[in-house]
Design an enzyme around this catalytic site. Structure first.
Site, short mmCIF file in Angstrom:
data_model
loop_
_atom_site.label_atom_id
_atom_site.label_comp_id
_atom_site.label_asym_id
_atom_site.label_seq_id
_atom_site.Cartn_x
_atom_site.Cartn_y
_atom_site.Cartn_z
N LYS A 222 0.82 -1.21 0.00
CA LYS A 222 0.00 0.00 0.00
C LYS A 222 0.86 1.26 0.00
O LYS A 222 2.07 1.24 0.22
CB LYS A 222 -0.96 -0.02 1.19
CG LYS A 222 -2.11 -1.01 0.98
CD LYS A 222 -3.21 -0.87 1.99
CE LYS A 222 -4.42 -1.73 1.58
NZ LYS A 222 -5.49 -1.71 2.60
N ARG A 256 -3.73 -10.07 5.06
CA ARG A 256 -4.26 -10.06 3.69
C ARG A 256 -3.14 -9.55 2.78
O ARG A 256 -2.74 -8.39 2.88
CB ARG A 256 -5.50 -9.18 3.60
CG ARG A 256 -6.18 -9.19 2.24
CD ARG A 256 -7.43 -8.31 2.24
NE ARG A 256 -8.14 -8.36 0.97
CZ ARG A 256 -7.88 -7.58 -0.07
NH1 ARG A 256 -6.90 -6.68 -0.01
NH2 ARG A 256 -8.59 -7.69 -1.19
#
Length: 276
Positions: A222, A256
């Site tokens: 991210k 995740r």
């Protein structure tokens, strides 16, 4: 230790597990997670499972900031050709569907998925919580403000952790009232949060253990990594592993990720360290 009832199969979380990402989207922020054709999806699923993923999270709608919005029908049109084949082809795996549309969650349940993963925790579709309750599936609920199209303009907090805790308290109460038994909380790294918010959240994530529910950390590749290090998402695996390790130390139960093997290795090494 937590246990999740997944269609009569118990997923025992006596140590952290890895959730692998499969995106059926042409505009996912990380190209390596995109899979469109059925053969490519099956190959990707096998890769993720072989690398140690226990859960595979299938998403057909990009939720990156400012992404294009898909209707429920458009989203299901991407999922319908692959979900039944995936669940049949990999009976040992657990599959979750990443959706905030209640009708998609219902159709995914009928196609054999084991968990529902909703970035809005029922806030974008009032029918989601009743649908999940009726299905009996575990429900992953994430903290977010607004929608993927508006969330970054809403990244304002007086007390970030207090607001997330209040949000989870209200959503958990709604889920319990509807009869949902198995809940997983996702604090929502990158969703209606600045880079500074994301690091503050990671640093204080252990405070969310107050709910005594499994915590999911979605940090993989991210922008809090890429913008801090001045790199691309393709170069962000090492940074992902570093932050995943911190998340595990702060109480994460599910990681995740796009890359299961390094995440599995981090879990094994930290488990060994804790047991020593």
């Amino acid at each position: 230790m937590y246990t999740l009832n997944c269609r009569g199969r118990l997923l025992v979380l006596d140590q952290p597990v890895v959730m692998g990402i499969i995106n059926l989207t042409p505009d996912s922020f990380y190209a390596g997670s995109r899979s469109a054709q059925l053969d490519a999806v099956l190959f990707k699923a096998e890769q993720l499972l072989t690398a140690g993923a226990v859960i595979l999270d299938i998403g057909a709608q990009s939720t990156r900031p400012g992404s294009n919005y898909l209707t429920a029908d458009e989203e299901w049109a991407r999922l319908a050709p692959v979900l039944p084949t995936l669940t049949e082809h990999f009976p040992q795996a657990y599959f979750s569907v990443d959706t905030f549309h209640a009708s998609v969650a219902q159709q995914a349940y009928e196609a054999g998925v084991h968990l529902i993963n909703d970035i809005s925790f029922g806030m974008l579709d009032n029918e989601m919580i009743p649908v999940v309750a009726k299905s009996g599936l575990p429900y992953i609920g994430m903290h977010m403000k607004g929608s993927p199209q508006t969330m970054q303009s809403l990244a304002n907090y007086d007390d970030l952790l207090l607001e997330i805790t209040d949000f989870f308290s209200q959503r958990i109460a709604a889920c319990r009232a509807a009869g949902i038994k198995d809940l997983i909380l996702d604090p929502g790294f990158g969703f209606a949060k600045t880079r500074e918010h994301n690091f503050q959240l990671l640093n204080r994530m252990q405070e969310l253990q107050v709910f005594e529910l499994p915590l999911l950390a979605g940090l993989s590749r991210k922008s809090m990594i890429t913008k801090t290090l001045g790199i691309t998402a393709d170069e962000a695996l090492n940074g992902t592993t570093v932050l995943n390790t911190v998340a595990l130390q702060k109480g994460a139960t599910i990681l995740r990720v796009h890359d299961p093997k390094p995440a599995v290795e981090a879990i094994r090494l930290l488990t060994k360290l804790t047991d020593s």
